[in-house]
Design an enzyme around this catalytic site. Structure first.
Site, PDB file in Angstrom:
ATOM      1  N   ASP A   1      -0.504  -0.202   5.026  1.00 51.39           N
ATOM      2  CA  ASP A   1      -0.085  -0.442   3.638  1.00 51.39           C
ATOM      3  C   ASP A   1      -0.528   0.746   2.764  1.00 51.39           C
ATOM      4  OD1 ASP A   1       0.658  -1.602   1.263  1.00 51.39           O
ATOM      5  OD2 ASP A   1      -0.745  -3.286   1.375  1.00 51.39           O
TER       6      ASP A   1
ATOM      7  N   LYS B   1       1.242   2.723   0.868  1.00 50.94           N
ATOM      8  CA  LYS B   1       1.971   2.859  -0.413  1.00 50.94           C
ATOM      9  C   LYS B   1       2.077   4.332  -0.807  1.00 50.94           C
ATOM     10  CE  LYS B   1       0.531  -1.630  -2.282  1.00 50.94           C
ATOM     11  NZ  LYS B   1      -0.596  -1.965  -1.373  1.00 50.94           N
TER      12      LYS B   1
ATOM     13  N   ASP C   1       4.321  10.133  -3.776  1.00 48.52           N
ATOM     14  CA  ASP C   1       4.120  11.530  -4.170  1.00 48.52           C
ATOM     15  C   ASP C   1       5.415  12.280  -3.865  1.00 48.52           C
ATOM     16  OD1 ASP C   1       2.865  13.944  -4.957  1.00 48.52           O
ATOM     17  OD2 ASP C   1       0.948  13.124  -4.294  1.00 48.52           O
TER      18      ASP C   1
END
Ligand SMILES: O=c1ccn([C@@H]2O[C@H](COP(=O)(O)O)[C@@H](O)[C@H]2O)c(=O)[nH]1
Length: 416
Positions: free
Chosen positions: A235, A237, A240
């Site tokens: 996880d 996430k 960028d």
């Protein structure tokens, strides 16, 4: 319990099915009532006797028959509109409005056209076609919903090999549970994975919260995933620019691409983030290509989350552009009804992972918000994610079994 997901633009469906159609029923009643008076037909007679052939008798009979015909067809049309509208709100509301239009013509033609034997009603006869279309749409809406198909069926038909594997694991283990193993040492993580392995389909990690991450962490996780037949979801996430997330995914200390079957990202940076991750995972030199997939973080469970509206719609659009890499979404519900610019491909089947599942709490003091397994699955979750509800329970194994049972029962109720 099965929860219905009401699309945001369902108001027009309600307006037609529960507004315009009943109002037209009322109009039929008014027309019939006033002609009854003129034709002097006493209650409880339904029709004027033609033998007595009172003045206005035929017109009253036409109105009465138009009203009966309306009653024979309106209740099912309301239902078709409401059901079809859950999946296709614009089409259902449009067809429902067209049905009302033809029914107005039908009433007018029957009663006021002056044609013998009420033949003027034919002017509104197209209502039959529209009604048939609404019936078809409501049946199609039900049949085309992937979330009402079994994991086994989805495992067979899904074009993505990792999604097929995910559904196979769920079917074989009778589990749609993802445990969020948010512990902070490798020992705790591996012990938890070994204990809970038999009851879960996926383990979700936050690898950067481990204080002692090393090759032993990866080796241990991989061995347990093989032993207990579960998949690993990191996880992370990612959020960028493409160039940075490629390195975060594939290089660095964590080397996520080597061990995590599933990763996720926010689309806040734009489509490039998905393109970059897909490029890395689908490069011919990448050895795990077909065993890697991405979930787009389309919604969040925390209070005041800004991952809503246009952000969620854009998540769906981007997912539709990368179907061979994007498995689905982390979201609080099925996103099939979300308004999107990119049209769905035929047979589209995105997998929904729902976090924030907890049987005994409504939330925490830092804004986390929970729902139960029943509610999550009813809203379209294919996999329910629970962290503290399981690993922080007095007996995590018993808790995992409980979530497994409740998640599975909710799934069986949904596909029944
Ligand atoms: O919107 C989101 C996205 C991710 N999470 C993650 O799920 C677990 C939830 O843990 P609980 O202990 O069940 O609250 C955690 O790892 C979050 O980072 C989320 O909760 N909501």
């Amino acid at each position: 319990m099965v929860a219905f997901i009401i699309p945001s633009n369902y108001g027009a469906v309600i307006g037609v099915a529960l507004g315009a159609i009943p109002v037209l029923g009322f109009v039929h009643g008014m027309v019939t009532g006033s002609l009854r008076k003129q034709a002097k037909v006493p209650y409880p007679n339904s029709y004027a006797s033609m033998e007595l052939a009172k003045e206005n008798a035929e017109q009253f009979n036409c109105a009465q028959r138009a009203h009966s015909n309306f009653l024979e067809n309106s209740s099912q049309t309301m239902l078709f509109t409401l059901v079809a509208g859950l999946k296709y709100p614009e089409y259902a509301a449009g067809l429902g409005a067209l049905w009302v239009f033809f029914r107005v013509l039908f009433l007018y033609g029957y009663v006021y056209s002056g044609k013998a034997q009420g033949k003027g009603r034919m002017i509104g006869g197209f209502f039959w076609l529209v009604q048939g279309a609404l019936w078809g749409l409501s049946v199609f809406a039900k049949m085309s919903s992937k979330s009402q198909q079994t994991y086994g069926a989805r495992a067979q038909s899904h074009p993505n090999p990792l999604a097929r594997k995910l559904f196979q694991v769920a079917e074989e283990k009778k589990s749609n549970v993802t445990v969020s193993a948010d512990v902070t040492t490798t020992k705790e993580l591996l012990e938890l994975a070994d204990q809970l392995g038999p009851y879960i389909a996926v383990i979700k990690t936050h690898i950067d919260i481990l204080s002692d991450f090393s090759q032993a962490t990866i080796d241990g996780l991989n061995a347990l995933a093989a032993k207990h037949n579960f998949l690993i979801f990191e996880d992370r996430k990612f959020i960028d620019i493409g160039n940075t997330v490629q390195k975060q995914y594939h290089q660095g200390t964590l080397r996520i691409s080597e061990w995590a079957h599933i990763i996720n990202c926010s689309i806040l940076p734009g489509e490039g983030i998905v393109e970059a991750l897909a490029q890395t995972a689908q490069d011919p030199s990448f050895p795990y290509g077909s065993e890697r997939g991405l979930l787009i973080l389309a919604e969040m469970t925390s209070k005041g989350s800004l991952a809503t509206g246009p952000y969620t719609s854009a998540s769906v659009d981007i997912a539709r552009k990368y179907p061979s890499f994007v498995l689905g979404f982390v979201s609080t519900r099925s996103l099939g009804e979300v308004e999107a610019s990119v049209a769905p491909a035929q047979g589209e089947d995105f997998v929904v992972f729902t976090t924030g599942v907890n049987l005994s709490s409504k939330g925490d003091k830092l804004g986390q918000q929970y729902q139960t397994p029943q509610s999550a699955v009813g809203r379209g979750a294919d996999f329910i994610i629970s962290g503290r509800g399981i690993y922080a329970a007095a007996d995590p194994v018993e808790a995992a079994k409980q979530y497994q049972q409740q998640g599975w029962e909710a799934y069986l109720a949904r596909v029944a």
